[in-house]
Write a protein that holds these residues in place. Structure first.
Motif, PDB file in Angstrom:
ATOM      1  N   VAL A 258      -1.644  -2.264   7.636  1.00  0.00           N
ATOM      2  CA  VAL A 258      -2.703  -3.183   7.217  1.00  0.00           C
ATOM      3  C   VAL A 258      -3.104  -4.142   8.326  1.00  0.00           C
ATOM      4  O   VAL A 258      -3.996  -4.979   8.135  1.00  0.00           O
ATOM      5  CB  VAL A 258      -2.253  -3.998   5.978  1.00  0.00           C
ATOM      6  N   SER A 259      -2.458  -4.038   9.493  1.00  0.00           N
ATOM      7  CA  SER A 259      -2.733  -4.971  10.586  1.00  0.00           C
ATOM      8  C   SER A 259      -2.430  -4.293  11.916  1.00  0.00           C
ATOM      9  O   SER A 259      -1.573  -3.407  11.996  1.00  0.00           O
ATOM     10  CB  SER A 259      -1.882  -6.235  10.436  1.00  0.00           C
ATOM     11  N   ASP A 260      -3.122  -4.730  12.964  1.00  0.00           N
ATOM     12  CA  ASP A 260      -2.833  -4.263  14.322  1.00  0.00           C
ATOM     13  C   ASP A 260      -1.793  -5.126  15.009  1.00  0.00           C
ATOM     14  O   ASP A 260      -1.454  -4.875  16.175  1.00  0.00           O
ATOM     15  CB  ASP A 260      -4.119  -4.249  15.157  1.00  0.00           C
ATOM     16  N   ASP A 261      -1.297  -6.129  14.301  1.00  0.00           N
ATOM     17  CA  ASP A 261      -0.247  -6.981  14.850  1.00  0.00           C
ATOM     18  C   ASP A 261       1.047  -6.180  14.897  1.00  0.00           C
ATOM     19  O   ASP A 261       1.590  -5.817  13.857  1.00  0.00           O
ATOM     20  CB  ASP A 261      -0.068  -8.217  13.965  1.00  0.00           C
ATOM     21  N   PRO A 262       1.587  -5.880  16.100  1.00  0.00           N
ATOM     22  CA  PRO A 262       2.808  -5.065  16.162  1.00  0.00           C
ATOM     23  C   PRO A 262       4.016  -5.730  15.521  1.00  0.00           C
ATOM     24  O   PRO A 262       4.999  -5.048  15.189  1.00  0.00           O
ATOM     25  CB  PRO A 262       3.022  -4.867  17.672  1.00  0.00           C
ATOM     26  N   ALA A 263       3.964  -7.051  15.300  1.00  0.00           N
ATOM     27  CA  ALA A 263       5.085  -7.747  14.674  1.00  0.00           C
ATOM     28  C   ALA A 263       5.045  -7.639  13.152  1.00  0.00           C
ATOM     29  O   ALA A 263       6.069  -7.851  12.492  1.00  0.00           O
ATOM     30  CB  ALA A 263       5.094  -9.214  15.084  1.00  0.00           C
ATOM     31  N   ALA A 264       3.883  -7.337  12.582  1.00  0.00           N
ATOM     32  CA  ALA A 264       3.771  -7.268  11.119  1.00  0.00           C
ATOM     33  C   ALA A 264       2.658  -6.304  10.724  1.00  0.00           C
ATOM     34  O   ALA A 264       1.638  -6.699  10.167  1.00  0.00           O
ATOM     35  CB  ALA A 264       3.507  -8.661  10.544  1.00  0.00           C
ATOM     36  N   PRO A 265       2.844  -5.004  10.986  1.00  0.00           N
ATOM     37  CA  PRO A 265       1.734  -4.069  10.744  1.00  0.00           C
ATOM     38  C   PRO A 265       1.636  -3.492   9.338  1.00  0.00           C
ATOM     39  O   PRO A 265       0.576  -3.014   8.955  1.00  0.00           O
ATOM     40  CB  PRO A 265       2.019  -2.946  11.748  1.00  0.00           C
ATOM     41  N   TRP A 266       2.726  -3.542   8.529  1.00  0.00           N
ATOM     42  CA  TRP A 266       2.747  -2.766   7.303  1.00  0.00           C
ATOM     43  C   TRP A 266       2.878  -3.616   6.039  1.00  0.00           C
ATOM     44  O   TRP A 266       3.332  -4.757   6.073  1.00  0.00           O
ATOM     45  CB  TRP A 266       3.922  -1.783   7.317  1.00  0.00           C
ATOM     46  N   ARG A 267       2.534  -2.979   4.917  1.00  0.00           N
ATOM     47  CA  ARG A 267       2.800  -3.545   3.600  1.00  0.00           C
ATOM     48  C   ARG A 267       3.168  -2.408   2.653  1.00  0.00           C
ATOM     49  O   ARG A 267       2.675  -1.282   2.787  1.00  0.00           O
ATOM     50  CB  ARG A 267       1.575  -4.295   3.059  1.00  0.00           C
ATOM     51  N   LEU A 268       4.043  -2.697   1.691  1.00  0.00           N
ATOM     52  CA  LEU A 268       4.491  -1.690   0.736  1.00  0.00           C
ATOM     53  C   LEU A 268       3.449  -1.448  -0.359  1.00  0.00           C
ATOM     54  O   LEU A 268       2.896  -2.399  -0.931  1.00  0.00           O
ATOM     55  CB  LEU A 268       5.806  -2.111   0.085  1.00  0.00           C
ATOM     56  N   TYR A 269       3.233  -0.162  -0.650  1.00  0.00           N
ATOM     57  CA  TYR A 269       2.328   0.265  -1.718  1.00  0.00           C
ATOM     58  C   TYR A 269       3.027   1.333  -2.554  1.00  0.00           C
ATOM     59  O   TYR A 269       4.004   1.938  -2.117  1.00  0.00           O
ATOM     60  CB  TYR A 269       1.039   0.871  -1.144  1.00  0.00           C
ATOM     61  N   VAL A 270       2.467   1.588  -3.738  1.00  0.00           N
ATOM     62  CA  VAL A 270       2.877   2.715  -4.565  1.00  0.00           C
ATOM     63  C   VAL A 270       1.646   3.540  -4.882  1.00  0.00           C
ATOM     64  O   VAL A 270       0.603   3.002  -5.285  1.00  0.00           O
ATOM     65  CB  VAL A 270       3.587   2.255  -5.856  1.00  0.00           C
ATOM     66  N   LEU A 271       1.757   4.853  -4.700  1.00  0.00           N
ATOM     67  CA  LEU A 271       0.655   5.779  -4.934  1.00  0.00           C
ATOM     68  C   LEU A 271       0.935   6.604  -6.190  1.00  0.00           C
ATOM     69  O   LEU A 271       1.996   7.214  -6.320  1.00  0.00           O
ATOM     70  CB  LEU A 271       0.498   6.719  -3.734  1.00  0.00           C
ATOM     71  N   ASP A 272      -0.038   6.612  -7.120  1.00  0.00           N
ATOM     72  CA  ASP A 272       0.031   7.461  -8.303  1.00  0.00           C
ATOM     73  C   ASP A 272      -0.460   8.857  -7.895  1.00  0.00           C
ATOM     74  O   ASP A 272      -1.616   9.024  -7.502  1.00  0.00           O
ATOM     75  CB  ASP A 272      -0.845   6.887  -9.417  1.00  0.00           C
ATOM     76  N   LEU A 273       0.405   9.862  -7.990  1.00  0.00           N
ATOM     77  CA  LEU A 273       0.044  11.188  -7.510  1.00  0.00           C
ATOM     78  C   LEU A 273      -0.987  11.894  -8.396  1.00  0.00           C
ATOM     79  O   LEU A 273      -1.650  12.830  -7.943  1.00  0.00           O
ATOM     80  CB  LEU A 273       1.300  12.053  -7.395  1.00  0.00           C
ATOM     81  N   ARG A 274      -1.125  11.461  -9.637  1.00  0.00           N
ATOM     82  CA  ARG A 274      -2.118  12.087 -10.520  1.00  0.00           C
ATOM     83  C   ARG A 274      -3.508  11.547 -10.242  1.00  0.00           C
ATOM     84  O   ARG A 274      -4.471  12.315 -10.111  1.00  0.00           O
ATOM     85  CB  ARG A 274      -1.740  11.852 -11.981  1.00  0.00           C
TER      86      ARG A 274
END
Length: 338
Positions: A258-274
């Motif tokens: 979610v960000s180009d900041d190498p110190a904090a680039p990610w966030r947790l998500y949940v994907l519904d496969l249906r």
């Protein structure tokens, strides 16, 4: 009284010099053999102690204790400090279906990893040596299928200068796929060929055939769905890393850039496969981990720890509600067993 000067020592003859060299070589090689034997004895002793000290049981949260480097466990509903320690030494750990996988780093000029298969009593049943640094480990619900990922070069998913190697082991047949890179890959309906394909973060479905993983190629990351029997993989969507399939096999927890900041680039998500609908979780900090489902409603993950600890284990509801809470201070590689 001072010592009297006796002049230069008598030079050694050719035979004497050879004898000295031979004696030195024997001394050095003898010392090396002694050191190697002692190291092996220490290793075997540590292995025996670890194997005899733990039994997979439950319900419990198993994890790597970052102080000792060994596997520990505590009741799932217990307090964060109520833990039992003394399991095998691992850098990454996962367990399911009576089988455990322990990845143990072996430092050196050329680092390597031991992928160690453990039984229900956490006794070693198989060991595979893999070049690289351990990063991900998974076991299918039945305990039959195992997968691990190592960094071949580099040491962070936050950079583009890394290469991974992901293996799959079928315990029922004994068949080992040393690298997934040659699996036929389809992206947008087209067979994809590229020299930069990297896989990591495998998670298995209950049928021991379907699996999900991350693939990186040409500067993009994809969530792929794979089929062991057909030995094929297809991309489902972009920007979904380190998937973890829920116990009911309907959703995937993943980290999204979610960000180009190498110190904090990610966030947790949940994907519904249906529906392929994604939900951001209440954890807003950047998580560089393959989350683990403790049940169908809760995921666990590691974050840098407080007060100098390497990492702490946190949990958060899987539906986007609630708030993160600490489950085990000073821990990583969480998995629910029971």
């Amino acid at each position: 009284m001072s010592a009297r000067f006796k002049g230069p020592a008598t030079p050694l003859g050719p035979r004497a010099r050879i004898a000295v060299v031979v004696a030195a070589v024997l001394l050095l090689t003898g010392g090396s053999v002694w050191y190697a034997l002692r190291a092996e004895q220490r290793s075997e002793g540590q292995r025996a102690d670890a194997d005899a000290s733990f039994t997979l049981g439950g319900p419990a949260l198993y994890f790597r204790d970052t102080v000792t480097g060994r596997v520990a466990h505590q009741p799932l509903a217990g307090t964060p400090g109520a833990r039992t320690t003394g399991g095998p030494a691992c850098d990454r750990f996962y367990a399911s279906g009576g089988t455990a996988l322990c990845l143990r780093a072996e430092p050196g000029v050329l680092p390597k990893t031991y992928a160690i298969v453990l039984d229900r009593q956490l006794r070693e049943v198989r060991r595979i040596t893999v070049p690289g640094v351990p990063t991900r480990a998974r076991v299918s619900a039945s305990g039959r299928m195992l997968s691990w990922t190592v960094f071949a070069t580099g040491d962070s998913y936050a950079t583009t200068a890394f290469s991974t190697r992901t293996a799959v082991l079928d315990l029922r047949t004994g068949y080992l796929i040393k690298s997934m890179e040659e699996i036929p890959l389809t992206i947008d309906g087209v067979r994809h060929h590229a020299p930069d394909v990297n896989y990591w973060g495998v998670t298995f479905a209950r049928d021991d055939n379907r699996f999900y993983a991350t693939v990186s190629t040409e500067g993009r990351t994809y969530l792929v769905e794979g089929n062991m029997r057909d030995w094929s993989a297809r991309a489902l969507r972009q920007n979904a890393e380190c998937p973890s399939l829920s116990p009911d096999n309907t959703r995937i927890a993943f980290k999204k850039k979610v960000s180009d900041d190498p110190a904090a680039p990610w966030r947790l998500y949940v994907l519904d496969l249906r529906t392929m609908r994604e939900t951001p979780l209440a954890e807003t900090r950047s998580v560089d981990d393959q989350a683990a489902w403790l049940d169908d409603g809760t995921v666990a993950y590691a974050l840098p720890g407080a007060a100098g600890r390497t990492s702490d284990i946190w949990t958060v509801p899987a539906d986007g509600t609630g708030a993160p809470r600490v489950a085990a201070a000073g821990g990583s590689s969480p998995v629910a067993v029971g």
